[in-house]
Write an enzyme that holds these catalytic residues in place. Structure first.
Site, mmCIF file in Angstrom:
data_model
loop_
_atom_site.group_PDB
_atom_site.id
_atom_site.type_symbol
_atom_site.label_atom_id
_atom_site.label_comp_id
_atom_site.label_asym_id
_atom_site.label_seq_id
_atom_site.Cartn_x
_atom_site.Cartn_y
_atom_site.Cartn_z
ATOM 1 N N ASP A 1 50.958 40.251 47.335
ATOM 2 C CA ASP A 1 51.489 38.931 46.929
ATOM 3 C C ASP A 1 52.477 39.020 45.780
ATOM 4 O OD1 ASP A 1 49.419 39.408 45.063
ATOM 5 O OD2 ASP A 1 48.557 37.385 45.210
ATOM 6 N N ALA B 1 32.397 38.407 42.841
ATOM 7 C CA ALA B 1 32.247 39.031 44.153
ATOM 8 C C ALA B 1 33.594 39.223 44.839
ATOM 9 C CB ALA B 1 31.325 38.185 45.034
ATOM 10 N N GLY B 2 34.671 38.943 44.141
ATOM 11 C CA GLY B 2 35.994 39.096 44.741
ATOM 12 C C GLY B 2 36.324 37.983 45.719
ATOM 13 N N SER C 1 36.234 33.002 42.726
ATOM 14 C CA SER C 1 35.465 31.904 42.135
ATOM 15 C C SER C 1 36.287 31.173 41.073
ATOM 16 C CB SER C 1 34.171 32.437 41.534
ATOM 17 O OG SER C 1 34.443 33.521 40.663
ATOM 18 N N SER C 2 37.098 31.900 40.315
ATOM 19 C CA SER C 2 37.851 31.233 39.250
ATOM 20 C C SER C 2 38.945 30.334 39.842
ATOM 21 C CB SER C 2 38.466 32.260 38.297
ATOM 22 O OG SER C 2 39.419 33.054 38.963
ATOM 23 N N GLU D 1 46.345 31.052 35.225
ATOM 24 C CA GLU D 1 45.703 32.381 35.290
ATOM 25 C C GLU D 1 46.463 33.401 34.458
ATOM 26 O OE1 GLU D 1 43.263 34.375 37.102
ATOM 27 O OE2 GLU D 1 42.203 32.477 37.195
ATOM 28 N N ASP E 1 45.360 33.726 46.122
ATOM 29 C CA ASP E 1 44.048 33.082 46.108
ATOM 30 C C ASP E 1 44.157 31.564 46.095
ATOM 31 O OD1 ASP E 1 43.184 35.695 45.939
ATOM 32 O OD2 ASP E 1 43.010 35.648 43.776
#
Ligand code: GLA
Length: 406
Positions: free
Chosen positions: A60, A147-148, A151-152, A184, A196
């Site tokens: 990306d 866990a990849g 979540s954020s 981020e 993401d």
């Protein structure tokens, strides 16, 4: 990115992903809890999913191609705007208590644990000249942490969707993607790309999101493992990772160096046929980083074609090849991920790879439904024999992107 430094929740234990199907019941409970905590009802409840990346890793930020899907595990926020300039944040997890701060001069150092995600979003909106009034927010997330599975970003995307609605800012999904990326990169401090949040904001039930990261154009590609007799297993290795640490940034720096030496704007502009020449121009490590990105972009396009023409049963070999490239060329795997992938494949998965930024997190294994239990048992056994913490294994299906739920 992934693991919050101070996670808002204990790691969830997986299961088969109930959050997305909680529907309005979960939203009503969250709204009721909000009212108990803050004294008045919220203006609404919004949710945003985590993601699994089917293929296209570390492409990306090289302006390349990715193929993630939104999963049936979401973060939810109940929010009410308030007069004044105070932000009050609370989560349903643990005993972290109410966090309160002023809206003026927001600084990352003011944030505590998970609060940097909503505060980062508020800050990124302010940076765009969007006035955010005072607000109360209650967070509940069922996206497993560290866990990849992003979540954020799920938190950030739920918050920006809520604030976009409530302030009438009218941001298009592409702009919300860039705002959460800015949160981020510049507030949370993780130098990540746009995959993401694009999956979380632009995902669609039953589809993977084929995203061109140069111009943000999206093609929704049907990905229906179930009707092909397959399940998508996520194997959370329980090895936590953070992209605010050095490994992610150093891979990104290698890619930038490779592009500079090769005289291109981004590695997206290098073809597989250019690799032979590139080998003579780059040092060994940089060349292997470049080769991963270039071949991975190619694999993404091939997977899209195969999914379209033949369906999910045809993509196994490309998932395997992606893992090998990340393990050997990009060097972002770890022993637990390699073991999960090897054990899944040896016991019936048609393809498996680590998914996400790497250095821990989850592997995915596309598995014929009749072999699911065998694969699960084999992976658990292999981890026990190696002396690793037991993995958390669950299935995911492509779900809808961020939305208002009440
Ligand atoms: C993390 C980042 C994404 C992407 C992946 C690797 O998930 O947040 O932007 O770079 O790693 O593909």
């Amino acid at each position: 990115m992934s693991a919050p430094a101070n996670p808002p929740a204990e790691r969830t234990t997986g299961g088969t992903g109930t959050t997305g199907s909680e529907g309005s019941t979960g939203a009503a409970e969250l709204a009721a809890r909000f009212e108990r905590e803050f004294g008045t009802p919220p203006d609404g409840v919004w949710q945003a999913p985590g993601r699994v990346n089917l293929i296209g890793e570390h492409t990306d930020y090289n302006e390349g191609f990715v193929l993630p899907f939104a999963i049936d595990k979401t973060a939810r926020v109940a929010v009410a705007l308030r007069p004044g300039s105070t932000v009050r944040l609370l989560s349903t997890y643990g005993d972290q208590g109410l966090f309160s701060t002023g809206l003026g001069g927001l600084e990352p150092s003011a944030a505590k644990g998970w609060t940097k995600y909503p505060l980062g979003v508020v800050w990124a909106l302010q940076e765009r000249g969007i006035e955010v009034p005072g607000l109360d927010l209650l967070l509940d997330s069922k996206v497993p942490l560290g866990a990849g599975l992003s979540s954020s970003h799920a938190i950030e995307c739920a918050v920006i969707t809520a604030l976009n609605d409530l302030t009438g800012a009218g941001l298009a999904p592409e702009e919300m993607v860039l705002a959460t990326q800015q949160a981020e990169n510049d507030f949370v401090g993780a130098p990540t790309g746009i995959m993401d949040q694009s999956a979380s904001l632009r995902g669609s039930k039953g589809h993977a999101v084929f995203l061109d990261c140069r111009d943000q154009s999206v093609q929704l590609v049907p990905f229906d493992a179930e009707s092909a007799g397959l399940v998508m297993l996520v194997i959370d290795t329980r090895v936590s990772h953070s992209h605010a640490d050095g490994g992610y940034a150093s891979r990104r720096a290698s890619c930038e160096l490779g592009a500079e030496v090769l005289g291109v704007r981004a590695l997206r502009d290098v073809d597989v046929s250019d690799l032979e020449e590139a080998a003579g121009l780059l040092d060994d490590v940089t060349f292997r980083r470049v080769r991963h990105v270039v071949t991975e972009n190619d694999r993404v396009r091939q997977v899209v074609e195969l999914l379209t023409d033949q369906g999910p049963g045809a993509i196994g070999d490309l998932l395997d090849a992606s893992h090998t490239s990340m393990r050997d060329d990009f060097e972002i795997s770890c022993p637990e991920l390699d073991l999960a992938v090897a054990a899944a494949r040896a016991n019936g998965a048609i393809g498996a790879r680590m998914s996400g930024g790497g250095f821990g997190g989850s592997a995915i294994a596309l598995t014929p439904a009749p072999a699911e239990q065998q694969v699960r048992a084999a992976v658990v056994r292999a981890f026990a024999e190696a002396g690793y913490t037991a993995p958390d294994i669950f299935t995911v299906t492509p779900a809808a992107g961020a939305t208002r739920v009440s």
